[in-house]
Design an enzyme around this catalytic site. Structure first.
Site, mmCIF file in Angstrom:
data_model
loop_
_atom_site.group_PDB
_atom_site.id
_atom_site.type_symbol
_atom_site.label_atom_id
_atom_site.label_comp_id
_atom_site.label_asym_id
_atom_site.label_seq_id
_atom_site.Cartn_x
_atom_site.Cartn_y
_atom_site.Cartn_z
ATOM 1 N N LYS A 199 6.771 13.564 -130.865
ATOM 2 C CA LYS A 199 7.273 13.903 -129.531
ATOM 3 C C LYS A 199 8.461 14.820 -129.705
ATOM 4 O O LYS A 199 9.370 14.539 -130.513
ATOM 5 C CB LYS A 199 7.717 12.608 -128.813
ATOM 6 C CG LYS A 199 8.242 12.831 -127.431
ATOM 7 C CD LYS A 199 7.131 12.780 -126.402
ATOM 8 C CE LYS A 199 7.522 13.384 -125.074
ATOM 9 N NZ LYS A 199 7.338 14.840 -124.962
ATOM 10 N N GLN A 212 15.060 15.288 -134.198
ATOM 11 C CA GLN A 212 14.263 14.602 -133.180
ATOM 12 C C GLN A 212 13.760 13.239 -133.666
ATOM 13 O O GLN A 212 13.649 12.295 -132.868
ATOM 14 C CB GLN A 212 13.072 15.498 -132.788
ATOM 15 C CG GLN A 212 12.381 15.103 -131.505
ATOM 16 C CD GLN A 212 13.108 15.618 -130.271
ATOM 17 O OE1 GLN A 212 13.561 16.756 -130.244
ATOM 18 N NE2 GLN A 212 13.208 14.799 -129.247
ATOM 19 N N LYS A 233 16.655 10.945 -133.120
ATOM 20 C CA LYS A 233 16.940 10.846 -131.679
ATOM 21 C C LYS A 233 15.934 9.927 -130.994
ATOM 22 O O LYS A 233 16.304 9.033 -130.240
ATOM 23 C CB LYS A 233 16.864 12.250 -131.062
ATOM 24 C CG LYS A 233 17.151 12.313 -129.585
ATOM 25 C CD LYS A 233 16.904 13.694 -129.014
ATOM 26 C CE LYS A 233 17.656 14.771 -129.787
ATOM 27 N NZ LYS A 233 17.684 16.047 -129.064
ATOM 28 N N LYS A 249 8.527 19.006 -133.111
ATOM 29 C CA LYS A 249 9.184 20.109 -132.384
ATOM 30 C C LYS A 249 8.323 21.352 -132.587
ATOM 31 O O LYS A 249 7.559 21.423 -133.540
ATOM 32 C CB LYS A 249 10.591 20.355 -132.964
ATOM 33 C CG LYS A 249 11.512 21.115 -132.046
ATOM 34 C CD LYS A 249 12.167 20.236 -131.000
ATOM 35 C CE LYS A 249 12.847 21.078 -129.925
ATOM 36 N NZ LYS A 249 13.615 20.257 -128.984
ATOM 37 N N GLY A 273 9.588 20.595 -122.877
ATOM 38 C CA GLY A 273 10.352 21.838 -122.811
ATOM 39 C C GLY A 273 11.556 21.833 -123.741
ATOM 40 O O GLY A 273 11.903 20.827 -124.354
ATOM 41 N N ASP A 274 12.166 22.978 -123.859
ATOM 42 C CA ASP A 274 13.437 23.163 -124.579
ATOM 43 C C ASP A 274 13.915 24.537 -124.126
ATOM 44 O O ASP A 274 13.486 25.007 -123.058
ATOM 45 C CB ASP A 274 13.212 23.086 -126.106
ATOM 46 C CG ASP A 274 14.528 23.034 -126.899
ATOM 47 O OD1 ASP A 274 15.096 21.945 -127.014
ATOM 48 O OD2 ASP A 274 15.004 24.083 -127.377
ATOM 49 N N SER A 305 11.097 11.581 -120.922
ATOM 50 C CA SER A 305 9.747 12.025 -121.265
ATOM 51 C C SER A 305 8.906 10.823 -121.683
ATOM 52 O O SER A 305 7.719 10.730 -121.347
ATOM 53 C CB SER A 305 9.778 13.040 -122.409
ATOM 54 O OG SER A 305 10.075 14.332 -121.921
#
Ligand code: NDP
Length: 448
Positions: free
Chosen positions: A92, A113, A116, A128, A167-168, A380
């Site tokens: 994710k 990530q 996180k 990512k 998104g980013d 998310s």
């Protein structure tokens, strides 16, 4: 730099194999250095080569993206997806469309990530992706053509239970819509394969606001716990003017602070009366314009070229929400000299490692990105749950869950830092708290 031979060797080997990937090595160094006290106490990590496996992505995909622009010319971009670690759930993590995107940036973001997502306490692995495509100045049709071409390759690597992008930078609601439409067209299935979707086709209320709101919930909890204080009456500087920055500004204002500055990659605006967020939203979300245009609406405000100058503005709380390495040691010194009490990161790795260490040494409340900005991916995760249940929660329900998650992330980070002997070292606190769960899951699942 390192106290243990094992961690030192893992890092040196990484440098040998990835010598031209400076952002990736920067993130790995920051993480590995702070994991040392934990690694020292757990010899099973070395025996099972857990660190070597942790820093090596499970899979890295690079692909060609060809599309046709409005002049009828063929354009060729490069696409990426790193599937870093799936031991606690499906990969994710967001997609970034920006000309600076390369393998180093994707891998740094992917590694961050993993930790996180672990911190959110939801079952999500880390991934990512993105492209060096620049959406700036492109027509809607060009953005659609690019997104369709990008998904025409990406679809074979992702899935609602495999890998769920979001998104980013450069990827917002418009882009996620085009990407989702193309996935659905190819696979003929309506599933939660992307998050950040539009509300009419599976999106979650409060996902747009989540990263910025979550950042402020984290900061509020940190101020309360570490300084017996709050946002109320504070002067705040927010860098960036994209999704994270806008909603950080909104929540900080709702919590009683005055946000006096925002930026984009060209420069920053200073409004001593407090930023008028409706104006910023109109410029950035509707017109896709430049932050300088704020002066057309609020002539009393000031604009200065050069994004970095924003850290010269005296403030109580700084929320860097633009991009990596936007705040260096010199900026950190100015902020501390001007009396900053908290620096919490909305962007990923916005402070250099030297700047982060300076904040910790000077007892500034420091919110490292992987903890402070985890509200986006956490929400998310909530969108994925709603998609699986085929249900929609109200804004307040999602916002309440987000608040609980951010409070828990802060407390988990802080208590881990306290147990290490320095309550201000939230960098080590976040890294160790996130890593512990991943390492245990990796050990439990055998060598792979
Ligand atoms: P957006 O594309 O919506 O906004 C990015 C903002 O940062 C824009 O104002 C942009 O200015 C500015 N910016 C980008 N590059 C630079 C640069 N080199 N120097 C100065 N300013 C720059 O992205 P997001 O708000 O979504 O993301 C911002 C940060 O937050 C990123 O680090 C991202 O990884 C992180 N993040 C985002 C999450 C999310 O849910 N969206 C979740 C967690 C982290 P300009 O328009 O001039 O390029």
């Amino acid at each position: 730099m390192f106290k243990t031979n094992y961690v030192k060797h893992v890092y040196e080997d990484l440098v040998k194999k990835n010598s031209n990937e400076k952002e990736f090595l920067q993130a790995a160094l920051e993480i590995l250095e702070s994991l040392e006290p934990y690694v020292e106490k757990h010899p099973e990590l070395e025996k099972n080569k857990v660190l070597e496996r942790f820093v090596e992505p499970e899979r890295f995909v690079q692909f060609r993206v060809s599309w046709v622009d409005d002049r009828g010319e063929v354009q060729v971009n490069r696409g990426y997806r790193v599937q870093y670690n799936s031991c606690i759930g499906p990969y994710k993590g967001g997609l970034r469309f920006h000309p600076s995107v390369n393998a180093s940036i994707i891998k740094f973001l992917g590694l961050e990530q993993v930790l996180k997502n672990s911190l959110t306490s939801l079952p999500m692995g880390g991934g990512k992706g993105g492209s060096d495509f620049d959406p700036k100045g492109k027509s809607d049709r060009e953005v659609m053509a690019f997104c369709q071409a990008f998904m025409t390759e990406l679809y074979r690597h992702i899935g609602a239970d495999t890998d769920v992008p979001a998104g980013d930078i450069g990827v917002g609601g418009r882009e996620v819509g085009y990407l989702y439409g193309q996935y659905k067209r190819i696979r003929n299935e309506s599933v939660g394969v992307l998050t950040g979707k539009g509300l009419s086709f599976g999106g979650s209320l409060a996902r747009t606001e989540a990263t910025g709101y979550g950042l402020c919930y984290f900061t509020e909890e940190a101020l309360k716990t570490m300084k017996e204080d709050s946002f109320k009456g504070k002067t705040v500087v927010v860098s960036g003017s994209g999704n994270v920055a806008i909603y950080a500004c909104q929540k900080a204002t709702q919590l009683g602070a005055k946000v006096v500055a925002m930026s984009d990659s060209n420069g920053f605006i200073y409004d001593e009366n407090g930023i008028n967020l409706d104006v910023v939203k109109d410029i950035k979300e509707v017109k896709r314009g430049r932050i300088k245009d704020y002066l057309l609406y609020v002539p009393s405000a000031k604009y200065q070229e050069g994004a970095k100058g924003i850290w010269q503005i005296p403030c109580d709380i700084a929320l860097p929400c633009a991009t990596q390495n936007e705040l260096d040691l010199e900026d950190a010194k100015v902020l501390v000299k001007n009396g900053v009490m908290a620096v919490c990161e909305g962007a990923n790795m916005p402070s250099t490692l030297e700047a982060a260490k300076y904040f910790i040494e000077h007892k500034v409340v420091y919110g490292p990105a992987k903890a402070a900005n985890a509200g986006g991916v956490a929400t998310s995760g909530l969108e994925m749950s709603q998609n699986s249940m085929r249900m929609n929660w109200s804004f307040d329900e999602v916002d309440q869950k987000l608040k609980e998650i951010m409070t828990n992330i802060f407390q988990n980070t802080y208590q881990t830092a306290v147990s290490l002997g320095n309550a201000y070292d939230t960098l080590a606190g976040a890294n160790i708290a996130g890593f512990e769960k991943v390492a245990k899951a990796m050990l439990a699942q055998g060598i792979y």
